[in-house]
Structure formats: C-alpha cells, structure tokens
Write a protein that holds these residues in place. Structure first.
Motif, PDB file in Angstrom:
ATOM      1  N   LEU A 117       0.837  -1.208   0.000  1.00 45.30           N
ATOM      2  CA  LEU A 117       0.000   0.000   0.000  1.00 45.30           C
ATOM      3  C   LEU A 117       0.867   1.251   0.000  1.00 45.30           C
ATOM      4  CD1 LEU A 117      -2.957  -0.917   2.372  1.00 45.30           C
ATOM      5  CD2 LEU A 117      -2.983  -0.549  -0.094  1.00 45.30           C
ATOM      6  N   THR A 118       1.848   1.230   0.846  1.00 44.61           N
ATOM      7  CA  THR A 118       2.733   2.387   0.916  1.00 44.61           C
ATOM      8  C   THR A 118       3.386   2.633  -0.432  1.00 44.61           C
ATOM      9  OG1 THR A 118       3.339   1.351   2.992  1.00 44.61           O
ATOM     10  CG2 THR A 118       4.372   3.475   2.475  1.00 44.61           C
ATOM     11  N   ALA A 119       3.853   1.550  -1.034  1.00 46.58           N
ATOM     12  CA  ALA A 119       4.545   1.703  -2.313  1.00 46.58           C
ATOM     13  C   ALA A 119       3.626   2.307  -3.366  1.00 46.58           C
ATOM     14  CB  ALA A 119       5.037   0.332  -2.809  1.00 46.58           C
ATOM     15  N   VAL A 120       2.407   1.775  -3.409  1.00 46.85           N
ATOM     16  CA  VAL A 120       1.450   2.305  -4.379  1.00 46.85           C
ATOM     17  C   VAL A 120       1.193   3.787  -4.128  1.00 46.85           C
ATOM     18  CG1 VAL A 120      -0.976   2.236  -5.072  1.00 46.85           C
ATOM     19  CG2 VAL A 120       0.331   0.125  -4.906  1.00 46.85           C
ATOM     20  N   ALA A 121       0.992   4.063  -2.841  1.00 47.40           N
ATOM     21  CA  ALA A 121       0.721   5.459  -2.491  1.00 47.40           C
ATOM     22  C   ALA A 121       1.880   6.340  -2.906  1.00 47.40           C
ATOM     23  CB  ALA A 121       0.472   5.567  -0.992  1.00 47.40           C
ATOM     24  N   THR A 162       1.786   9.228  -5.774  1.00 44.71           N
ATOM     25  CA  THR A 162       2.099  10.609  -5.425  1.00 44.71           C
ATOM     26  C   THR A 162       3.175  11.155  -6.339  1.00 44.71           C
ATOM     27  OG1 THR A 162       2.146   9.629  -3.244  1.00 44.71           O
ATOM     28  CG2 THR A 162       2.256  12.027  -3.356  1.00 44.71           C
ATOM     29  N   ILE A 163       4.187  10.316  -6.516  1.00 45.86           N
ATOM     30  CA  ILE A 163       5.279  10.758  -7.387  1.00 45.86           C
ATOM     31  C   ILE A 163       4.749  11.050  -8.784  1.00 45.86           C
ATOM     32  CG2 ILE A 163       7.345   9.979  -8.603  1.00 45.86           C
ATOM     33  CD1 ILE A 163       8.063   8.469  -5.995  1.00 45.86           C
ATOM     34  N   ALA A 164       3.908  10.116  -9.280  1.00 48.91           N
ATOM     35  CA  ALA A 164       3.357  10.294 -10.626  1.00 48.91           C
ATOM     36  C   ALA A 164       2.582  11.596 -10.726  1.00 48.91           C
ATOM     37  CB  ALA A 164       2.444   9.118 -10.965  1.00 48.91           C
ATOM     38  N   ARG A 165       1.749  11.835  -9.723  1.00 50.14           N
ATOM     39  CA  ARG A 165       0.931  13.038  -9.772  1.00 50.14           C
ATOM     40  C   ARG A 165       1.794  14.294  -9.760  1.00 50.14           C
ATOM     41  NH1 ARG A 165      -2.348  12.955  -5.090  1.00 50.14           N
ATOM     42  NH2 ARG A 165      -2.948  10.881  -5.717  1.00 50.14           N
TER      43      ARG A 165
END
Lengths: 318, 745
Positions: free
Chosen positions: A39-43, A47-50
């Motif tokens: 979950l953390t990784a996805v988050a 975030t980075i992508a955004r």
C-alpha cells in the motif's frame, strides 16, 4: 511467589500451544507487514506520478544545461506552463464554448510571455529561431489563431478592455432567462413551446439584430451558445412553417402563370410581316447560273456531278 | 500613286449586302477590301472582281448549294429565317487615308516636332483611358457592392425574422419588388434610351475593331446606359455579370477620350483632333477594351490578349506596347481605388472586380487530368447546348417581343422567375449548415432551423461573384450533390434565357458560376465513385476546371481565356489543366455551332468577315453576288445626279469611273474605275459649293474631315434642301457642272 507462579503458568501455556498455531501467527504478521508495504509503495508511486504531472516533467536532453542559459530555460518553462494552462482551460470549456470568457487570463499569460521573449535579446535567437521544429512559434500561432481568427474572442470584449461587451452580457441574460424557462416548464410539466416562445423569440431577434449582420465574425462563445440553445429549442418542434408555404407557392404560381401567359399571348397575337428581299444581281449573271450550268467547272474539276445533283435537290426542296 | 488598281467599290459591295443570304459569305469575302484589310488582299479581291466581270462566272449555283449546306451543317442558320441576310445599315470604317493633294500638302507642312507631339499624345491618351476605365470599374463595383448589401440586409433580415412570425409572403413580395425595381431601371435605360447598350457589348466591340461601324456603339449615351444599367441588372439579381459591360465601357472611354469630343453632347473640346481618323480611333478603342478586361478580371495581360484574339484584326508591335501600358495603368489605378475602399490604402494586392481567390495548397495529380479532359468534353457539349438554346430564345425574342413595351417587360419577368426559382429551390432542397460553416457567405436561414443557413438560398442570394468564390474555395461538404445538381440545371437555363434581354448583361460570370457548380458536382462525386477520401478531397479545383470548361464551351476563346483564368486565380500551377480543358471544350463546341458572340453578330446581320475566305470562293466572281446596276459617278457629273444618288442610296462611297471606256474586249461594263469618293466628301463638297479642282493648300484636310463628322445628318438634310431648290429653280445658272475631285490613287 505468586508472580513466579503466574510466569510459570504462562511459560507452560506457551509451551503447551501447538506449533501450527505459532506458524499461523508468524505468517499473519508477515502478511500484514507485506500489505502495508505494498500500500505504501502504491501510495508513494502515485504521489510521485501526480507530482510529475504537475511539474510538467523535468526530463532534460543530454547537454541541455550547456545549450540554454538559465534565463532562457526559465522563459521556456514559463511559456510551456502558460501554453499548457491555456490548452487545458480551452479544452475543458470547448463544448459548449466559453473559453473566450474564462481563459482570458491564460491567453494573456501566453501572449505576455511570448512578447517579453520576443524582446529579450539573449533568448530570442536561441529559442525562436534555433531549431527545426519551431515548436514555440507553432504553439504560439495555434493559441493566437484559435483565439483571434477562429473564435473571434476579441469581439466578446470591449475594445481595449478586459470586460465583455454590453451586448454579450445582455445576450447571456437572455439565455439565462430562457434556461430558467426551460427548467420551469419541465418542472411544472408545461408545454415548452407555449411558455418559452416569447423568451426564445426575443433571444433570436436580439441575436439577429446584434450579431446577425456578419455571423462569421461573432465571438465563438456567443455563437456556440446560440447554436446550443437553438438546437435545444428545435428538439421541441415548435414552429410549423407549413402555413407559410402556401403563400410562397401561391406567389410563385402567380409569377409563373404571368410569364407563361406573357409568352403565349405574345406568340399568339403576333402578326407576321412578310419581308420581301429583292435579288438585285445582274440578270445576265443570274440567267447564266440557272441556264448554262457549270460548263467550265465540269471541265476543270471533272467529277463534281454527284455533289451538283445533291445540291440541286436540296435547293428544290427548299 | 501610279497604280490604278480597280477597287472593289464600296457601292457595289454595299449593294451586295442587300442580296439574299445565299451568297452572304462570299459577299463578305469580297468586302475585305472595303473594310480595309491588307493591300495584297485587296488586290486579290480586285482581280477576282475583274475576273468575274470578264469571265463567265458560272460556278455560282454550285457554290451557293455548298455554302448553304455548310451553313446548315453548322446548325446556326435556319433556311427560311432572315438571319442570313447581311444588313446594309452597317457601314465600314474608313481606314484608308485619303491620299489627295490636300493630304500631301498637309503632310509636307508637318515638322518633326509635330510627329513627336502626336507620338507622345498617343501614350498620354492611353494613360487616361486606363485610369478612367479603372475609375468607372471601381465605381460600378462599389455601387453594386453597396446595393447588394442593402438589399441583403433589408430582404433577408426580413425573411429571417418572418420565419417566426409567418410573414414570409410579405418578405418575398419585398424581395420581388426590390429586384424588379432595380432591373426596371436597367431595362428602361436600354430599351428607351440606348438599345445598343443591351447585352454584353463584346459582339459590338468585336465588330467595331474589325472594321464595321456599328451605329452609336461608341457614344457617351451608350456609355451611361451601359454603366448605370449594369449596376441595376447585377444588383437586381439577374444571372449576369458586369465584365462584358465593363469591356464595352472601356472601349467607349477609349473612343471618347481619343477624339476629344462627344457627339451625344455635341461638345468639342478641340483637343486631339489629329486622332479623328478611323484607324487611330480603332487603336484607342482596342486599348479601352483591353483596359476593360484588366479592370474586370484583374488581368492586364489577359486584356491585351483579349484585344488581340477577339478584337482587332489590325495589330502591330507598337500597338501591343501601348495597349499593354493602358491595361497596366488600369490595373494599377483600380488596385489603388479598391485598396482605398477596403481601408488599406497602398495595399495593391486587390486585383479586379472578380477575385477568384488563390488556389494554393490544392495540388492536382497526373491521373486527375483524365477527369479534367472528360470535364472539358462536357464543357464543350454544355457550351454548345447553351448557345443553341440562347440562339432559339433570341430568335423568338426578335420575332415576337421586339416592341418596346414588351422588351421592357421581359427582363422584369425574368428577374421574377429568378427570385421564385431561388425561393422554391431553397424550399425543396433545404441543405442546412450552421452559421460560420463556410466563412464569408451571406447567410440566409430560409426554411432552415434557427442558427443554420440554407446552402441553396445562399447561392442564389449572394452576388454571382461571391457564389463563385464560395464554390471555388468552400471546404468539402459545403454543398451536397442534390444542391449542386439542381442549382446547375436551373441556373444554366436562366443564364441561357437571360443573355440577349434588353439589359446590360455580362456572360462571363454566369458561365463561370454554372461551370463552377458543374465542376463542384464532379468534385463531390469523385470521392463517392473512387472511395478514396484523401486523394479527391479538394472539390474546389474541380469547380475551377468546370468553370473554365463551360466558359470556353460558350465563348470559344482560347488563349485570352486561359490567361484571364490564370491571372484571376493568381495561380499558374493550374495553367496546364486549364489550357487542356479550354482547348478541348472549344474543339468539341465548334463541332456543333459557333461561339455565342459570333452567333449574335450574325443575328444582327453585321457584315463581319471571317478570318479566311471560304475555300470555294476562288471560282466565285463578284458580278454573281453583287447587285446591278452599279451606282457609279462619272468624272464629270451633274449636281442633280449626285443629289439623287445620295438621296436614294445609303452607300458610304461611290466608285468614280471613266465613261469613255464602256466596253472592254466586247463586254459591256460600267466604265473604267478611276477612284472612290465617299459620301461624306461629296456632302462637304456640295455644301461648300467647291469649285472644280481643289489643288491649292488653302483648305486643310483636317478641317475638311472634322466639319463633316460633326453633324452628318443635319448637314445632309441642309445640303439637300438647299441644292434641290437650286436644282429645281435655277439649276443652269447655279452651278452648271460639277467636277468631282478624284482621289489620286
């Protein structure tokens, strides 16, 4: 002693729990940890992508630090973000069009940055003339032509001012009235044609009056609004033109009958005049032509007889 | 001059015009010398004349049959109709210089400075012709533009509003009323003020430049009727253009300025009197016609070529330069005025009255030439059909509606039909597009939902030039097949019937518009047939090619038309297809009939010579076609007989013969030919009671000529009254004998 007893008891219980249970507990713990990690990784990635999207990609070509000065780099970044803002604004307001009104600030940014770039002696050369694609120029052209020649946005605004014209604001008021009317009739389940006809007619005549003279130069916000309103109105099939057709057909018939009558009467009333044309050629020549046919010519040209016969026949027919 | 070649005399030639049609072609051939072609040609003709006199000349019947056959094959002439007759109302222009002692005396007295002055004056006059033609063209253009705007605003706002209020009948009434009022003005000017101003004027100018004096065609009155009338007929909405009338107007300006006086106003400015000769005037008229083309199409080179191809049969290099200068001036001044009108003074890129717009960015590919060739063939056929229908309609008009009130009424009915056709077609075929779908179009809602315009109505309502521009440049999908097909058919018929009405009508624009609709039809059809959207995506270029094809099919011009089209589209890349198409259309059309201008020249019975005499005329001698007895004057002639001859004939000139040699080698003749004397010269001589043998240099030739030219008719009546009295009362004592002054040949 009591405490010792208790400790022993726990130890005993632990030792008495089966190894299977223990394995389950361990796995459960590991699973929780893994899920948390995922979950953390996805988050984090999202975030980075955004943030990447918002910062318009900081990709740089190799050696670009050397190729561009700092201030030019800034110009480029500013222009890119301004143009991008404008495009975003325009595309989100393109149907129904209202970007003239709502993207004015963005448009001003683009032209402002481009203007200052044009007047900056250091960056003008490198940024505007130095590449094959002419990307900046093309982008700027796109923005300005869309704004001026395609959408005629300038016509929405008062001359030399940032406010929209009186006509435009009054037009929007009329549109709003009609919209309210539509909503009201829908809510109260009344016939749109009866209730809103007055509003609609006043809107159309206002439009024809103020903008109808040269519709190709009307600001796109207004013409597009008008188009949408009209097509919405058309869905109700309010005006029949059948009663007007009879009048048109009647007038046409009158004109056609008049014309046909004119020609027929002219044809019938015509008195034919005989025009006698007198042959004033010398009688001797005429006689020779009729009487002694072509003696010399026969000798000269030989085989003309069939043509002569044919001609004589056609003459006699006439 | 020592050579005393017997001329083919004016008298006998003019008499020959009255002869029945059967020999009309030959008689015009013989009239060559009369219209003053070349010296050699004249000699040949003369020899033929002589041969006819002394030979037995028996091949006439065969010739006659052949000629008739040929003509019937051309389909232009209908045996039994009177269009084959050559009218004797037309005189030739007197191109030959009167070479007598007076003239030689005057020439001797001229200095080098005098000649230089004339040479400079020629260029100055050409400049003013160009500038004034441009000014007139601009005035016409701007007036039509304003009137069309007013009409559009008034009528079509009313129609647009009436769609909601149910008053469409009233709007239609207003539309009809305005159109009829405008056309009525034009028709009135033509029918009651100056009939020669009707039509395009190009046939008349062609006749004039080829040596036929068409009465009143180069007059101020015709100019006013033409210029004002064309505004009315174009703004009124008839399917006509303003280009033909502009060419006529330019020619009148050319003829007017160079002469320095007006016969309509009876004013004489007293300048340029040395240009008051027919051949000088002809050069300036060619210049004016070229300037007219330059103004109409923005095509200065096309103008020069037009004057060369359609106009003058007299040409030399220095004339080319002067005419080129004239049309260049015209183009420049017109650009200047139009740039002022458009509000950007000095921007000289606004070429002509019709601007077809540029075709850049629409390439054509090799295989499309095949389609273009097919379109050329169609154009030729359509042109032939156009000419045929127009000929039949014109025949009907000449026979049945020649009375003035009827010919006044006819254009009004025609414009009503145009309005009604537009209205009905827009109702039946309502192709609707949203406003702004095609830029720069006059939007007419008319039976379309609100916010949309009717494609058919917009074609009818706009001025023809605007419609042409839209057909050329609107994007694919602006018109569908049904709209284009219906518009083409109806407009074709309307244009056929309109040309020849009693209003000033140009032919170029209706032909281009019809052709553009036809071409665009093909252009829309192509992607449907070949199912390949991208390769056939520009229907505008097909419209251009179609326009060229129909135009060439109707007018049968080649080089000038090509150059005009290229100049008007500002794109030389389409030169090749335009040339190919124009050539093919002309060839195909020529199989069926002649060009429309030639047809109308023939219908007016103008003795216009073809480029070459018919081959069969070699064995055809003059006596067979000429009327007898020949009206001759003798070396010594009585005043009574001269007066009688002048009164009873309308010949422009008379042969003077030596009666002593009446029989030559056993044949009876009218005497040995000595020279020719013109009617005008006789009248002046009679009026001044000139004593025998003017040989001193006291009388200036120029005064001699101009005195007559001023008031021919009045002079004639006065002279005759005076002299008849003289003849009746005291003839013996008045002037017993009148020696004709023989022009030394």
């Amino acid at each position: 002693t009591h405490a010792q007893e208790e400790r022993q008891l726990i130890m005993a219980s632990l030792s008495t729990t089966s190894p299977l249970v223990r394995v389950c507990v361990y796995w459960a713990f590991a699973g929780v940890v893994f899920v948390c990690y995922v979950l953390t990784a996805v988050a984090v990635t999202s975030t980075i992508a955004r943030s990447d999207g918002e910062r318009y990609s900081t990709v740089e070509c190799p050696g670009s630090r050397r190729a561009l000065r700092k201030e030019c780099r800034d110009f480029l970044d500013n222009f890119t973000s301004a143009a991008s803002d404008f495009t975003h604004c325009m595309m989100s307001t393109v149907k129904p069009t209202c970007f003239c009104e709502f993207c004015y600030e963005e448009y001003k940014d683009v032209t402002g940055i481009y203007g200052s770039l044009k007047h900056s002696p250091q960056c003008k050369e490198t940024l505007l003339a130095g590449d094959f694609t002419q990307a900046i120029q093309e982008l700027y052209n796109f923005v300005t032509t869309t704004w001026t020649t395609r959408a005629h946005c300038r016509n929405c605004f008062k001359p030399h001012s940032d406010n929209i014209t009186e006509e435009a604001s009054q037009f929007y008021e009329l549109v709003l009235l009609l919209d309210n009317c539509f909503n009201m009739s829908k809510a109260e389940n009344l016939s749109v044609c009866d209730v809103c006809k007055k509003n609609y007619t006043s809107l159309v005549s206002y439009y024809n009056d103020k903008f109808g003279r040269d519709p190709s130069r009307v600001c796109a916000d207004i013409s597009d609004h008008m188009n949408f309103t009209v097509s919405e109105w058309e869905t109700h099939h309010c005006h029949g033109i059948s009663n007007q057709i009879t009048a048109v057909v009647l007038i046409s018939a009158v004109v056609l009958i008049l014309t046909v009558g004119f020609y027929v009467s002219v044809y019938c009333c015509h008195v034919r005049q005989q025009k006698i044309l007198r042959d004033r050629r010398s009688p001797s020549v005429s006689r020779s032509r009729e009487g002694t046919p072509h003696g010399r010519d026969k000798q000269a040209t030989g085989s003309e007889t069939p043509i002569l016969d044919q001609d004589a026949k056609s003459q006699s027919l006439n | 001059m020592a050579e005393t070649t017997p001329l083919c005399t004016a008298d006998s030639l003019l008499e020959s015009y009255e002869v029945l049609s059967n020999a009309s072609h030959s008689s015009t051939d013989n009239a060559d010398s009369f219209t003053g072609l070349s010296r050699d040609r004249r000699d040949i003709q003369t020899r033929r004349l002589r041969q006819g006199r002394y030979g037995d000349g028996s091949s006439g019947a065969r010739m006659e049959g052949r000629l008739r056959k040929r003509r019937r094959a051309h389909g232009v002439e209908d045996p039994g109709m009177s269009y084959k007759v050559i009218s004797s109302n037309f005189e030739s222009l007197d191109y030959d210089i009167v070479e007598n002692d007076l003239y030689l005396c005057e020439q001797k007295s001229k200095t080098h400075g005098h000649h230089l002055k004339i040479a400079v004056a020629r260029w100055v006059v050409m400049f003013f012709i160009g500038a004034l033609t441009a000014a007139v063209a601009a005035a016409v253009d701007i007036t039509i533009d304003k009137l069309a705007d007013l009409k559009h605003d008034y009528v079509f706002q009313s129609i647009n509003n009436c769609m909601h209020h149910g008053c469409i009948a009233r709007s239609l009434g207003i539309w009809l009323g305005i159109s009829i009022a405008l056309v009525l003005g034009a028709a009135f000017l033509v029918v009651y003020i100056e009939p020669v101003a009707g039509g395009s004027g190009i046939p008349e100018i062609k006749c004039f430049l080829n040596g036929v004096k068409v009465p009143r065609v180069i007059r101020l009155r015709a100019f006013v009727a033409k210029v004002v009338g064309v505004v009315g007929s174009v703004a009124g909405g008839l399917p006509v253009g303003k280009e033909g009338p502009m060419i006529h107007a330019g020619a009148i300006i050319g003829g007017g300025i160079s002469q320095g006086r007006s016969e309509t106003l009876r004013k004489d400015a007293g300048i340029f009197s040395y240009f008051r000769l027919d051949h000088e005037k002809r050069d300036f008229v060619s210049g004016g016609a070229a300037a007219g083309v330059a103004a109409a199409f923005g095509a200065p080179i096309g103008g020069v070529l037009f004057a060369l191809e359609e106009g003058a049969s007299f040409w030399n290099q220095s004339l080319t330069w002067r005419i080129f200068f004239c049309s260049m001036t015209c183009s420049f001044v017109l650009n200047l005025i139009l740039s002022w009108y458009d509000g950007s003074i000095g921007e000289l890129s606004n070429p002509g009255l019709i601007n077809f717009g540029s075709f850049q960015g629409q390439p054509y590919l090799g295989y499309e030439l095949v389609v273009f060739v097919l379109m050329g063939i169609c154009g030729g056929l359509l042109g032939a059909l156009f000419n045929f229908i127009n000929f039949e309609v014109s025949k009907f008009r000449r026979r049945y509606t020649k009375y003035r009130p009827l010919s006044l009424l006819e254009p009004l009915l025609m414009v009503s039909i145009v309005v009604i056709a537009g209205m009905l077609l827009s109702f039946l075929i309502s192709e609707c597009h949203p406003y702004g779908f095609v830029p720069k179009i006059r939007p007419v809602q008319m039976f379309c939902p609100d916010g949309q315009y009717n494609a058919m109505a917009s074609l009818f309502v706009a001025t023809p030039e605007e419609s042409i521009r839209t057909l050329f440049h609107a994007q694919q999908g602006a018109y569908n097949l049904v709209t284009l097909g219906a518009f083409f058919c109806v407009y074709f018929l309307l244009a056929c019937c309109t040309y020849g009405l009693g209003v000033p009508t140009g032919l170029f624009v209706p032909c281009i518009l019809t052709g553009a609709a036809f071409g665009r039809f093909v252009g829309v059809l192509m992607p449907m047939i070949f199912d390949d959207g991208d390769a056939w995506s520009h229907s505008g270029k097909y419209a251009l090619i179609g326009a060229a094809a129909v135009l060439a099919g109707v007018l049968r011009m080649t080089i000038s038309l090509t150059v005009i089209m290229i100049e008007a589209t500002q794109d030389v890349a389409y030169g090749l297809p335009i040339m190919v198409v124009i050539m093919i259309a002309k060839l195909i059309g020529d199989i069926f009939n002649e060009g429309i201008y030639d047809i109308h020249i023939q219908m007016k019975s103008v003795p216009l010579l073809p480029w070459e005499p018919a081959e069969q005329t070699v064995n055809y001698s003059a006596p067979e076609i000429m009327s007898t007895p020949v009206k001759v004057l003798h070396y010594r002639e009585k005043v009574e007989r001269i007066c009688h001859l002048l009164l009873t004939t309308n010949h422009n000139g008379f042969p003077v013969v030596d009666e002593s040699e009446v029989t030559v080698s056993g044949q009876q003749t009218y005497g040995q030919f000595l020279g020719i004397i013109l009617r005008s010269q006789l009248i002046v001589l009679l009026r001044n009671k000139v004593s025998p043998y003017i040989s001193s240099c006291d009388h200036k030739l120029s005064s001699f000529v101009s005195r007559y030219l001023n008031q021919k008719i009045m002079l004639l009546s006065w002279v005759l009254l005076d002299f008849m009295a003289c003849v009746h009362l005291t003839f013996k004592t008045c002037i017993p004998d009148f020696h004709l002054y023989i022009l030394s040949m």
